[in-house]
Design an enzyme around this catalytic site. Structure first.
Site, PDB file in Angstrom:
ATOM      1  N   LYS A  64       0.848  -1.215  -0.160  1.00 41.14           N
ATOM      2  CA  LYS A  64      -0.095  -0.037  -0.103  1.00 41.14           C
ATOM      3  C   LYS A  64       0.754   1.403   0.076  1.00 41.14           C
ATOM      4  CE  LYS A  64      -2.221  -1.373   3.642  1.00 41.14           C
ATOM      5  NZ  LYS A  64      -1.419  -2.690   3.736  1.00 41.14           N
ATOM      6  N   THR A  65       1.863   1.307   0.876  1.00 34.45           N
ATOM      7  CA  THR A  65       2.669   2.481   0.861  1.00 34.45           C
ATOM      8  C   THR A  65       3.467   2.509  -0.202  1.00 34.45           C
ATOM      9  OG1 THR A  65       2.747   1.862   3.314  1.00 34.45           O
ATOM     10  CG2 THR A  65       4.406   3.797   2.405  1.00 34.45           C
ATOM     11  N   ASP A 109      -1.678   6.742   6.311  1.00 32.39           N
ATOM     12  CA  ASP A 109      -1.760   5.519   6.641  1.00 32.39           C
ATOM     13  C   ASP A 109      -2.737   5.254   7.849  1.00 32.39           C
ATOM     14  OD1 ASP A 109      -0.860   2.899   6.366  1.00 32.39           O
ATOM     15  OD2 ASP A 109       1.286   3.220   7.203  1.00 32.39           O
ATOM     16  N   THR A 158      -5.991  -1.393   6.595  1.00 32.13           N
ATOM     17  CA  THR A 158      -6.047  -3.049   6.683  1.00 32.13           C
ATOM     18  C   THR A 158      -7.495  -3.490   6.826  1.00 32.13           C
ATOM     19  OG1 THR A 158      -5.393  -2.707   9.098  1.00 32.13           O
ATOM     20  CG2 THR A 158      -3.680  -3.199   7.491  1.00 32.13           C
ATOM     21  N   ARG A 217       6.633  -8.134   2.272  1.00 28.62           N
ATOM     22  CA  ARG A 217       7.490  -7.475   3.527  1.00 28.62           C
ATOM     23  C   ARG A 217       7.866  -8.431   4.289  1.00 28.62           C
ATOM     24  NH1 ARG A 217       4.488  -3.824   6.757  1.00 28.62           N
ATOM     25  NH2 ARG A 217       5.071  -2.258   5.376  1.00 28.62           N
TER      26      ARG A 217
HETATM   27  P1  ADP Z   1       2.079  -1.670   3.292  1.00 30.32           P
HETATM   28  O1  ADP Z   1       2.086  -0.468   3.255  1.00 30.32           O
HETATM   29  O2  ADP Z   1       0.931  -2.454   2.392  1.00 30.32           O
HETATM   30  O3  ADP Z   1       2.105  -2.343   4.651  1.00 30.32           O
HETATM   31  P2  ADP Z   1       4.814  -1.606   1.895  1.00 30.32           P
HETATM   32  O4  ADP Z   1       4.321  -0.850   0.721  1.00 30.32           O
HETATM   33  O5  ADP Z   1       5.470  -0.953   2.995  1.00 30.32           O
HETATM   34  O6  ADP Z   1       3.423  -2.374   2.436  1.00 30.32           O
HETATM   35  O7  ADP Z   1       5.428  -2.737   1.357  1.00 30.32           O
HETATM   36  C1  ADP Z   1       6.663  -3.469   2.228  1.00 30.32           C
HETATM   37  C2  ADP Z   1       7.876  -3.874   1.390  1.00 30.32           C
HETATM   38  O8  ADP Z   1       7.306  -5.018   0.400  1.00 30.32           O
HETATM   39  C3  ADP Z   1       8.197  -2.765   0.347  1.00 30.32           C
HETATM   40  O9  ADP Z   1       9.395  -1.979   0.877  1.00 30.32           O
HETATM   41  C4  ADP Z   1       8.663  -3.511  -1.005  1.00 30.32           C
HETATM   42  O10 ADP Z   1      10.004  -3.686  -0.952  1.00 30.32           O
HETATM   43  C5  ADP Z   1       7.732  -4.557  -0.949  1.00 30.32           C
HETATM   44  N1  ADP Z   1       6.818  -4.475  -1.858  1.00 30.32           N
HETATM   45  C6  ADP Z   1       5.534  -4.665  -1.632  1.00 30.32           C
HETATM   46  N2  ADP Z   1       4.625  -4.765  -2.804  1.00 30.32           N
HETATM   47  C7  ADP Z   1       5.461  -4.851  -3.695  1.00 30.32           C
HETATM   48  C8  ADP Z   1       5.350  -5.136  -5.024  1.00 30.32           C
HETATM   49  N3  ADP Z   1       3.895  -5.116  -5.821  1.00 30.32           N
HETATM   50  N4  ADP Z   1       6.489  -5.115  -5.906  1.00 30.32           N
HETATM   51  C9  ADP Z   1       7.656  -5.294  -5.455  1.00 30.32           C
HETATM   52  N5  ADP Z   1       7.762  -5.034  -4.023  1.00 30.32           N
HETATM   53  C10 ADP Z   1       6.876  -4.720  -3.145  1.00 30.32           C
END
Ligand code: ADP
Length: 334
Positions: A64-65, A109, A158, A217
């Site tokens: 998401k981030t 977030d 989430t 992650r």
């Molecule tokens: P969320 O915000 O959903 O908790 P993040 O965006 O922080 O998740 O993702 C965590 C890590 O996972 C990122 O730093 C990245 O390295 C990896 N990641 C997540 N989604 C992808 C994707 N679609 N392609 C490549 N790497 C990804």
């Protein structure tokens, strides 16, 4: 000095940052989400109007981030970061709103954790690009209405189910991120190993992909652990054997379950004879916050069919009993 838990969080954030894709084309998987976003981005560029507010929903660590940071780069604009818990009162939101330049992104977030007063304040900002601020106090107080530059809120959650209907309705676009398949995760591990300048065999990358519970992650964290292990116990290369030994040492089993996941199953079995047990009861028995159970532990156990959610609570399925090596008694009343 910051509390230890904050240090761990900060370190995780820096690590995530380092491995985050920077362009939409580098984002792996989520094909349909990416295709729709690409269209919205193209239209936004052509019309030269701000992108409509976007809600990203899905379990932690699915990107998401990442998507939220890629979008402003694609649009060549700025992004500001905040989160639901950080915004305690409307006044905490004001600087973000007044700093937002035209077309920029405000990323919020955990938007489901906004206090109601802040949430209401956000409505008018999102809808009319206008907010009222109160100056002074008591009888001297007066309200000033200020115009904002048109900007885009990208909310991440989430739990989209916890958003109030008025807030949800203000998002023009809503996208749900889903778990990744093994091929996608293998690719993510390989790309990120390169970013970390570490050597990994294809088999080892696949092994991590299989055991990261569909979550990038987690794949990154396992990769980091395998890299440390390889440096200490091998020549630095993450071979299949090294990856297996590293994962075994972390007590991550063939399905990607860790000690905490297994403890969830064994507690539900030993203390509640397999359930049903309510979330808060389980949370007490395990000494794990209910939020963490619901967001981070249960989704994978549900998805792999090891537990079930019933109106009376959580129950372990026959596959769940088998997974932790317990025999399900016959005639247990459910
Ligand atoms: P969320 O915000 O959903 O908790 P993040 O965006 O922080 O998740 O993702 C965590 C890590 O996972 C990122 O730093 C990245 O390295 C990896 N990641 C997540 N989604 C992808 C994707 N679609 N392609 C490549 N790497 C990804």
């Amino acid at each position: 000095p910051p509390a230890p838990s904050n240090r761990v969080l900060d370190e995780q954030r820096t690590f995530d940052e380092q491995l985050r894709p920077t362009r939409l084309s580098q984002v792996i998987g989520q094909r349909k989400v990416k295709e729709r976003l690409q269209i919205v981005l193209d239209a936004t560029r052509m019309r030269q109007t701000p992108l409509g507010h976007l809600l990203l929903d899905g379990p932690p660590g699915l990107g998401k981030t990442t998507l939220a940071t890629v979008i402003p780069r694609e649009l060549d604009t700025e992004i500001q970061f905040t989160s639901g818990p950080a915004l305690k009162a409307p006044k905490d939101l004001v600087p973000y709103l007044t700093n937002a330049i035209s077309g920029s992104v405000l990323f919020i977030d955990e938007i489901h954790r906004l206090p109601p007063a802040v949430e209401e304040y956000l409505y008018s900002a999102m809808e009319d690009f206008r907010v009222d601020i109160v100056l002074g106090e008591g009888t001297n107080a007066r309200t000033l209405s200020i115009d904002l530059k048109p900007f885009t809120v990208i909310g991440a959650t989430t739990r989209s189910g916890m958003l109030t209907a008025p807030l949800r309705d203000r998002f023009v676009h809503q996208e749900r991120l889903t778990y990744y398949d093994t091929a996608e995760l293998t690719e993510i591990v390989q790309i990120n190993a390169k970013k970390l300048s570490s050597d990994i065999s294809d088999d080892a990358a696949r092994e991590i992909a299989i055991r990261c519970r569909g979550t990038p992650r987690r794949a990154n964290n396992l990769l980091r652990w395998a890299r440390d292990y390889a440096e200490v116990h091998g020549g630095g290369t993450i071979t299949d054997d090294i990856a297996n030994r590293a994962l075994e040492m972390r007590e991550i089993d063939k399905h990607g379950l860790d000690e905490q996941d297994r403890r969830y199953l064994t507690t539900l079995i030993d203390v509640f004879t397999g359930g049903p047990a309510g979330l808060s009861t389980l949370s007490h028995s395990l000494s794990i916050p209910a939020d963490t159970l619901e967001d981070e532990v249960e989704p994978f156990l549900l998805r792999t069919g090891l537990i079930r959610r019933t109106p009376r609570g959580r129950t372990v399925t026959p596959a769940g009993w088998e997974h932790v090596g317990r025999a399900k008694p016959d005639n247990d009343g459910d």
